[in-house]
Structure formats: C-alpha cells, structure tokens
Design a protein around this motif. Sequence first.
Motif: not given
Length: 142
Positions: A50-53, A80-85
């Motif tokens: 799992v990674i930040d976009n 892929i995730v939008d980690y901060l949002q």
Amino acid sequence: MHFKKSVREQQVEIFMVERETLKDHEEVIPSNLEKRVSKMMSKGFYKPIVIDNDSKVILDGHHKWTAAKLLDLDLVPVIIVDYLQDDTVLVDVWPESGRQHITKEEVLEMGISDMVFPPKTSRHIFPFTLPSFSIPLDDLRR
C-alpha cells in the motif's frame, strides 16, 4: 485487477508499478524479511503493497518491497491511497515502538528523506482488507 470485498469494505484496485519508484519510511526486521523472501519464492507475490498516491511512500509492505528488491523484481503490485486526504486511512504506533503517536505528515516526511524509522513504528489501518493472490515472480521481472 479488481477485487470485491464485503459491503463494509472498499473495493480496491491493484496496479503494477516500478519497484524502484517506491520510498520506504521504516527499517525491516531481518527474520521477517527472510520469511517474506521464502514465501515469495514458493508462492509468488501474494499481497499488494500500500502506497501514498503523491509521494509513493510505502505505508504497508516494507518487507515485501525489500524482498522484491532481493529477488530482482522490477514490478510490484500496489494499492494506491490518497493518504493525506482519505480520513478512512489511519495511522497509529505499534506497542513497544517507543513513541506515543505519529502523524501522517511525519510518515511522509520520513519517506521522502534519506532516513527511516525503526521497524514497526507506524501501524496503518485501512478501510479494506489486503487481497491475496499469487503472481509468479517471473511475471514481475523485465
């Protein structure tokens, strides 16, 4: 690849990305790494990283990523995730990590720096379960 999960979990999409484009933020535990290498050699790549976009920082899967490097894999499967949002992606610390808390910003800052946290510092919680699969290692080499 698409995987459907239960109603309460998000559907996830798996992407193949260049292993070298990803950034780590934590060290790995040598004995865990040996287990991952062995498992991959017998079963193929079995769960995504799992990674930040935006930053391509690894949130979950440091041992699999490091094993992929040792096994000379060029591509790795990722979610892929939008980690901060994305407020459904949570970060906490592991017990015995020596920290009381950690923020998403600290994880990303470490990931884009030349340094890393000790192993098992950050613990991520996702609104999905990592799907299991079996991708032959030769399919991940160019």
